[in-house]
Design an enzyme around this catalytic site. Structure first.
Site: not given
Ligand code: EPU
Length: 420
Positions: A22-23, A116, A121, A307, A399
């Protein structure tokens, strides 16, 4: 809305395939704004976040066609320079269209992403780097308006209080590839996802040296061409399955296991008594006897990834003894503590640290997913726990984990979706 219902407490077995990262996908898809030529990107995971990025590309004027994991991106008309609040506010990764839009169009208006649940952030490092390249910046009405008569290479220090920044490095690199002259980024993020973006930009004709290191040297070129590129696999998804296997004592083969990108995790697991073995592409996990508690600090790559912090905490929650887990990247990323405690864990937070007193076994309970990785921690905790766990607000999982419940069902997990 749906919830996940898990009947846990037994080992799983079989093979699970890790999807595209994803990233890596998010900035690489944003990089498609740097060229008008057709591009094909493969191994793009089907996730809420990648589909948000594709929507953003469409809203900016690109034509996007998706077949399975292959995304084809074409330019049929004018590209728009405004990235809308609705799309950027739902996903912070969207902010990395700023660099490519500015580099290509000489102007960009991108909504600020906002905070968030894992912390404030900020985007100061993104703006510092873009400004150093000669852009004029204005923040107005929640948008950043960046304009330039032509970006110029610069020597930029991009480290912040919490170390390097992944998306700021991506943004500045993507602006610099079309800038005049040489740019050097010091304290650049070294994450494999940034290396993957660099490889993709090089394949598009960019001149970049020092990929994967904290010093990236970019020599600006006039234009970039189209590309056919395959994204790396998702090391965080792989790490989540490794931790699941350790926690449930499962005999699982993790295909595309990203072993070379997970040394910080495998080293800590080795100390805990978990043996992670790789035969190249596949990864297997072996646990002999009881586990030992290990304390962990998260750091930017090649350190232990933030993560995987929540998922590792789930494992330590059932490891007898005390471990201390500190998040040096996102000091507030601890919302999962309260939910793991609902399952019987004994974890308390003290400032940047959480102190985990391991217990023999977790018990199923209703819990609430708060962010993507916290949700993953609750899923693996639920699969290891005795009894039934219900996880609410599972849209967070969508997500970042492709087909998670199907992949787990194939391993024999008793997991199903139910309407709330
Ligand atoms: N930071 C600043 N100023 C900035 C940018 C960042 O102070 O301008 C701080 C952040 O607040 C944080 C630290 O620097 O304390 C590192 O943040 P970074 O910028 O590296 O995070 P990011 O690029 O916004 C990416 C991933 C995150 C992952 C972090 C850290 C994407 C789309 N997101 O975010 O992934 O946690 O790097 O590795 O690449 C996730 O996948 O669940 C996720 C949150």
């Amino acid at each position: 809305m749906e919830k996940l219902v898990i009947e846990g407490g037994f080992p799983l077995k079989g093979e699970v395939k890790v999807s595209g990262s994803k990233n890596a996908a998010l900035p690489i898809l944003a990089a498609m704004l740097l060229t008008d030529e057709p591009c094909v990107i493969r191994n793009v995971p089907k996730l809420r976040d990648t589909s948000t990025m594709l929507k953003l590309l469409r809203s900016l004027g690109k034509t996007v066609d998706v077949i399975d994991d292959k995304v084809t991106i074409l330019t049929k008309g004018e590209i728009n320079y405004i990235a809308d609040y609705k799309l950027v506010s739902t996903m912070r990764g969207s902010f990395c269209v700023l660099g490519p839009l500015l580099g290509k169009l000489k102007k960009a208006k991108v909504s600020l992403p906002g905070g968030c649940v894992i912390g404030v952030r900020p985007v100061d490092l993104h703006l510092k780097g873009i400004k150093a390249l000669g852009a004029k910046l204005e923040v107005d009405g929640g948008y950043v308006l960046a304009t330039t008569k032509g970006l110029k290479g610069a020597h930029i220090y991009l480290g912040g209080v919490f170390g390097s920044s992944v998306l700021a490095t991506a943004n500045v690199m993507m602006a610099a590839v079309l800038a005049e002259g040489e740019t050097i980024i010091e304290s650049a993020a070294c994450e494999p996802e940034i290396e993957d973006l660099t490889n993709c930009l090089i394949a598009m004709g960019a001149k970049i040296e020092g990929k994967g290191t904290p010093r990236i040297r970019i020599t600006g070129v006039k234009s970039l061409h189209g590309v056919s590129y395959e994204i790396i696999h998702d090391r965080i998804e792989a790490g989540t399955y490794i931790l699941l296997a350790a926690m449930t004592r499962s005999n699982i083969t993790i295909v595309n296991g990203c072993y070379q990108h997970l040394m910080a995790l495998t080293d800590v697991l080795e100390q805990a008594g978990v043996n992670v073995i790789s035969d190249g592409n596949n990864v297997k996990v072996k646990v002999k006897g009881g586990l030992q508690p290990v304390s962990v600090n998260t750091y930017p790559y090649p350190g232990f990834p933030t993560d995987l912090q929540a998922q590792f905490m789930a494992l330590m929650a059932v490891t007898p003894g005390v471990s201390i887990i500190t998040d040096k990247v996102y000091p507030d990323r601890f919302i999962h503590i309260a939910e793991l405690n609902r399952m019987g864990a004994n974890i308390r937070r003290e400032g940047m640290c959480s102190i985990v007193q391991g217990i023999p076994v977790l018990k199923g309970a209703p819990v609430m997913a708060s962010d993507l990785r916290a949700s993953a921690a609750l899923v693996i905790a639920g699969l290891a726990a005795k009894g039934k766990t219900e996880i609410h607000r599972i849209y967070h999982l969508e997500r970042g984990y492709e087909n998670l419940d199907q992949k787990l069902s194939m391993l024999g997990a008793k997991i199903r979706r139910e309407k709330e």
